[in-house]
Every structure is written in structure tokens, then in C-alpha cells.
Design a protein around this motif. Structure first.
Motif, mmCIF file in Angstrom:
data_model
loop_
_atom_site.group_PDB
_atom_site.id
_atom_site.type_symbol
_atom_site.label_atom_id
_atom_site.label_comp_id
_atom_site.label_asym_id
_atom_site.label_seq_id
_atom_site.Cartn_x
_atom_site.Cartn_y
_atom_site.Cartn_z
ATOM 1 N N GLN A 212 7.392 -46.141 -25.904
ATOM 2 C CA GLN A 212 6.326 -45.189 -26.228
ATOM 3 C C GLN A 212 6.827 -44.282 -26.851
ATOM 4 O OE1 GLN A 212 4.323 -43.979 -22.735
ATOM 5 N NE2 GLN A 212 3.157 -42.294 -24.222
ATOM 6 N N SER A 213 7.089 -43.492 -27.610
ATOM 7 C CA SER A 213 7.337 -41.687 -27.927
ATOM 8 C C SER A 213 6.458 -41.300 -28.208
ATOM 9 C CB SER A 213 7.780 -42.027 -29.318
ATOM 10 O OG SER A 213 6.790 -43.228 -30.149
ATOM 11 N N VAL A 214 6.675 -39.655 -28.101
ATOM 12 C CA VAL A 214 5.889 -38.907 -28.015
ATOM 13 C C VAL A 214 7.074 -37.573 -28.926
ATOM 14 C CG1 VAL A 214 5.871 -38.355 -25.709
ATOM 15 C CG2 VAL A 214 3.881 -37.429 -26.930
ATOM 16 N N HIS A 215 6.417 -36.842 -29.513
ATOM 17 C CA HIS A 215 6.367 -35.378 -29.987
ATOM 18 C C HIS A 215 5.769 -34.098 -29.564
ATOM 19 C CE1 HIS A 215 8.799 -38.339 -32.549
ATOM 20 N NE2 HIS A 215 9.713 -37.410 -32.853
ATOM 21 N N ILE A 216 6.643 -33.165 -28.871
ATOM 22 C CA ILE A 216 5.727 -32.160 -28.008
ATOM 23 C C ILE A 216 6.083 -30.647 -28.890
ATOM 24 C CG2 ILE A 216 5.330 -30.828 -25.923
ATOM 25 C CD1 ILE A 216 4.752 -33.799 -25.908
#
Length: 296
Positions: A212-216
Motif C-alpha cells: 500500500q502506497s500513499v503520498h501525504i
């Protein structure tokens, strides 16, 4: 070819590269007047104007663009051949120009560049750091240092070192006052040090875990474009910062900074030293590549 002609060609290419007579003159070690005279002499010899000049800018004419495109590769070969002849002596010498991301330059500086200079004191290394991808051939560089996944496919690449990673860190004082984030989404409730990219956009912090990848898009009281300033702000307990582990490793080991979200910051691709295929590499170039291969 006469030395004077080479000087004039170098002058034209350097002005074309920088778009400014003053900057080009500084790099060539000439006065602005001498550089302008060299360019003017070649224009008179050719009977055509190579540059459009105003009080604020310098740009190539159409004829100048064609001239530079054809002359640049040939002049590079001439200089390489001359350097090879000069370097046919026991000790490597001359200048090596290296282009690198700022983080990459910091990572290789102490364990590669400085030891090399101690071993080969007659070699001068000119490092230019830029946050954007650069065509090292067009930019007149001998070598580049980038993340391995960003090296152009037509370049020869030499891996440097092992894994790298980003880390999110803050001081114990900040974490005691504001709590410890356990998920990237928790950063919404924290003061974070934002980073501006060379194109002007604000860097979104990347995280990944279990596929799971996420950019904040973090928020905070200050926006910076220099890692050393972000480190200083973090040490002053202004907030959390995303940094290269190598930039803050000493602070972590000394307890000045504490890592958080460790399981969300996976390893990054290693660095690579890269360069184009060269028919006549100089002694200094060969020495640096061989030294890097041994150190890596």
C-alpha cells in the motif's frame, strides 16, 4: 587547429550553455570583455551573427543553434583527445565535472570524493548539484550521480553503496508535546517541514507498507528547499521532517532526533555513478571510475 580558434569555439559554446556572458566568462577564467571579443571575432570570421544580444538576455540565433549543434560534439572530441595526450603521465590530473542531486552529492562526498582527492591531489573535482534531471553530455559534465532508477538507459552505470531510505524524524521534545504518529494520515495533526521542489511544487511525502502506497501533502509553519535548513528546524523542535537517513544518522544515534513511521519508509534504489561511453577517457576519469568501483 590554432589555439585562438579553440578559444573562440569554447567561448561560443559556453555562452550558449549559460545564456550569460558573465557566467560563461567566470567558468572559462576570462574577463567578460575578452569573452565578448572572442565571440565577436568568430562571428566576423563566419560572417553571421550567432547570438541575439539585449541588455538583459543572450540567446542563439537560428544560425547559432545550427552551429552549436554541429560544433559541440566535434569540439568535445578535440578536447578529449588533447586531454588524453596531456594525461599520458604517471599522475592523473585535470578537472572532472560531476552533476548530482544535492542528496546524492552529500552521500558520496565523505567516502568517495574526499578520499579520491587525497589520493590524487592533482585532480580538481567540480561538483554541480541540481534537483532536476540534467543531460550530462549537453551540460558538459564527465559524470553524473543519481538514484539508479533515474539513470538514462544509454549511459554506463556503476552502483554506489547499498540501500538508502527516507526517514521521518523529530526531537524527543516535539514528540513528547505532540504525540507520535503511527500512520501517515496522522501527520495531518502535526507540524511538518514542507519541501519545495525545483519546479516550485511542494513535495508530497511518500510512504509504503505491505504493497500500500500513499503520498501525504503535509502542512506546517515553514517551507524550505534545502535539507540542512530542514534538519536545523527539526532540531529546534519546529516539527517533523522527512530526510535522507544519511543526512540525520548522527542525530538519530546521538538521540537528538527520533525516527517515527519506520515501517512506512521502505528502502530506496541505490545511487549510481553514470557516464557516456568514451573513446578516449582521460587518466583522471579512469582513475575516478576505478576508485569508485573499488570503494563501492
Amino acid at each position: 587547429m590554432m589555439q585562438g580558434s579553440l578559444t573562440e569555439l569554447d567561448a561560443v559554446l559556453m555562452v550558449a550553455r549559460h545564456g550569460k556572458f558573465r557566467t560563461a566568462a567566470l567558468e572559462l577564467g576570462l574577463s567578460t570583455t575578452a569573452l565578448s571579443n572572442a565571440v565577436g571575432k568568430l562571428e566576423r570570421t563566419l560572417g553571421v551573427r550567432l547570438f541575439n544580444r539585449t541588455t538583459r538576455s543572450v540567446s542563439l540565433t537560428e544560425a547559432g543553434q545550427q552551429f552549436v549543434a554541429q560544433v559541440a560534439p566535434a569540439l568535445r572530441d578535440i578536447h578529449e583527445a588533447m586531454e588524453v595526450v596531456r594525461s599520458q603521465k604517471a599522475t592523473p590530473s585535470g578537472t572532472l565535472r560531476i552533476n548530482a542531486f544535492p542528496t546524492a552529492a552529500r552521500e558520496i562526498f565523505s567516502w568517495l570524493v574526499l578520499p579520491f582527492l587525497r589520493m590524487y591531489p592533482k585532480v580538481h573535482i567540480d561538483i554541480v548539484t541540481e534537483g532536476r534531471l540534467v543531460d550530462i553530455v549537453a551540460g558538459g559534465f564527465d559524470l553524473g550521480v543519481r538514484s539508479a532508477d533515474l539513470v538514462p538507459v544509454d549511459m554506463i552505470a556503476l552502483p554506489l553503496g547499498g540501500g538508502r531510505r527516507n526517514v521521518v524524524v523529530a526531537t524527543p521534545r516535539y514528540l513528547k508535546a505532540h504525540g507520535i504518529p503511527v500512520m501517515p494520515q496522522d501527520l495531518a495533526g502535526h507540524s511538518c517541514l514542507r519541501v519545495r521542489l525545483p519546479n516550485g511544487t511542494i513535495y508530497r511525502w511518500p510512504f509504503e507498507k505491505d504493497g500500500q502506497s500513499v503520498h501525504i501533502a503535509v502542512e506546517g509553519p515553514i517551507t524550505l528547499d534545502e535539507a540542512s535548513l530542514a534538519r536545523a528546524a527539526a532540531l529546534a523542535s519546529i516539527g517533523l521532517t522527512l530526510a535522507m537517513e544519511s543526512d540525520v544518522r548522527d542525530d538519530i544515534e546521538a538521540g537528538r532526533l527520533v525516527r517515527v513511521l519506520e515501517d512506512w519508509t521502505p528502502a530506496l534504489p541505490p545511487l549510481s555513478l553514470y557516464y557516456p561511453s568514451r573513446r578516449n577517457p582521460t587518466a583522471a576519469f579512469k582513475a575516478f571510475v576505478d576508485f569508485a568501483r573499488r570503494q563501492a
